[in-house]
Design a protein around this motif. Sequence first.
Motif, PDB file in Angstrom:
ATOM      1  N   ASP A  56      -3.797  -2.226  -5.721  1.00 41.84           N
ATOM      2  CA  ASP A  56      -3.212  -2.877  -4.396  1.00 41.84           C
ATOM      3  C   ASP A  56      -3.702  -4.085  -4.026  1.00 41.84           C
ATOM      4  OD1 ASP A  56      -1.911  -2.765  -2.049  1.00 41.84           O
ATOM      5  OD2 ASP A  56      -3.059  -1.317  -0.993  1.00 41.84           O
ATOM      6  N   ASP A  67      -6.649  -0.510   2.956  1.00 38.91           N
ATOM      7  CA  ASP A  67      -6.558   0.634   3.609  1.00 38.91           C
ATOM      8  C   ASP A  67      -5.775   1.886   2.849  1.00 38.91           C
ATOM      9  OD1 ASP A  67      -4.054  -0.547   3.335  1.00 38.91           O
ATOM     10  OD2 ASP A  67      -3.819  -0.748   5.704  1.00 38.91           O
ATOM     11  N   ASP A  99      -7.530  -5.130  -1.748  1.00 38.57           N
ATOM     12  CA  ASP A  99      -7.403  -5.768  -0.663  1.00 38.57           C
ATOM     13  C   ASP A  99      -8.852  -5.662  -0.067  1.00 38.57           C
ATOM     14  OD1 ASP A  99      -6.507  -6.905   1.798  1.00 38.57           O
ATOM     15  OD2 ASP A  99      -4.934  -5.528   2.411  1.00 38.57           O
ATOM     16  N   THR A 156       0.773  -1.348  -0.067  1.00 44.19           N
ATOM     17  CA  THR A 156      -0.010  -0.073   0.077  1.00 44.19           C
ATOM     18  C   THR A 156       1.067   1.318  -0.104  1.00 44.19           C
ATOM     19  OG1 THR A 156      -1.505  -1.263   1.261  1.00 44.19           O
ATOM     20  CG2 THR A 156      -2.137   1.191   1.156  1.00 44.19           C
TER      21      THR A 156
HETATM   22 MG   LIG Z   1      -1.682  -3.126   2.253  1.00 37.03          MG
END
Ligand SMILES: [Mg+2]
Length: 390
Positions: free
Chosen positions: A251, A177, A172, A149
């Motif tokens: 991601d 996040d 994710d 990330t």
């Molecule tokens: Mg991550």
Amino acid sequence: MSTLISLTGNGEWAYRLEEIAADSHLELEWIENETKLFEHLTAVAGNCVVLLPNINFVDVYSICSKISQSFSTTPILFVFESKDGFDMKRAMRAGADDVIFLDNHSSKIQEDLRHAMNKRDALQQKQPATQKNAKVITVASTKGGVGKTTVAVNLAVALAKQSKRVAIIDLDLQFGDVSLFLDASPRRTIYDWVKEDQEGKRIEEYLTLSKQGISILAAPQRPEFAEVITGNDVRRAIAALKPRFDIILIDVSSHMGEIGIVALESSDEILVMTYMDLPTLKNTKLLIETLVLLKLENRVRVVLNRQFTVKGLSINTVEQVLGLKLFATLPAKEKLMTTAANAGVPIRVSQPRSRIAKNFTNMADVFVRTDVRSSKKNPANIVTHAGGHA
Ligand SMILES: [Mg+2]
Ligand SMILES: Nc1ncnc2c1ncn2[C@@H]1O[C@H](COP(=O)(O)OP(=O)(O)OP(=O)(O)O)[C@@H](O)[C@H]1O
């Protein structure tokens, strides 16, 4: 359904306007404040009609001028109780298209709304077709916490600084996040898009614009919502975003399932994150072997994160173990990185002169050079080194 957006107002008039819009089969969305209004307009590339009700303490003329300067094809309608207090000259100077007087008959208001929507449709169609074809870059690792990330958001910011239109898809899906790292608060996520927009035509409306100008297709708000999203949805999301952006960063979770595989297969570039410890290197080797089986090895670039001097383990050894040259190395900067993550401000923004920020800029430089992958003389594994060994 078409979209009208309006600054929030309370009271009878707001209900009335909602009813009138519904009778005309128009979707009316209320937006909290001026900042959010601009975020929304950016996300939908001005493709809507804006209603500016004459609410206390809000200078509608000034907001109207700002909108018309930035979104020249977006029709803007003032909403006034009656002709009292309405300044036609100021409205014209501010670039308003029309005004709705709430003391008019509903059919007249409906007609004004329809007229504005038709104008919006005509103006949007006239827009030159500036279709893009985004380069897709996935950041992957089969071990958690290796910096996927961190790299995705910093690379996104570095690419946006080079005037690229950048989106991040947070795949994710359970514990994503990206929004947190960019201090953004998504109102809608990939989950809402999958549920509500089967044709994928309105994907912009499900993106969240970060302060740094990155469009985020956020992970679902709750881990259990992740189950709804299929590999095919991911394929559709990438396809829907490609014509709208220069770069799409993905991601992925370190758990490599169907979603991750689809992301990898849809990518032009795969950044494999690794560390200088044996368990992580072992995992990285397994991931690279999987990518070879998937015939994706030509897209792989290895990024060594948190680099520091380890006795008996040099960069050469890492390259030998993995059988690939490193694409970039990023130094270990615990304090800087933790502060950046906690503040939701990527290091590329908060510390642009730091070595690590410069490494992100160098990586971005490689990706904006379009010829890197296409040249047969430059095999993917022996790529321009973006980070620099310490
Ligand atoms: Mg991550
Ligand atoms: N070069 C670095 N130096 C110091 N700390 C770092 C560095 N890179 C990342 N970190 C920190 O390591 C932690 C994990 O990073 P990050 O969340 O980016 O990893 P991840 O691979 O996305 O993890 P997950 O698999 O849980 O999603 C974060 O707290 C981040 O700030």
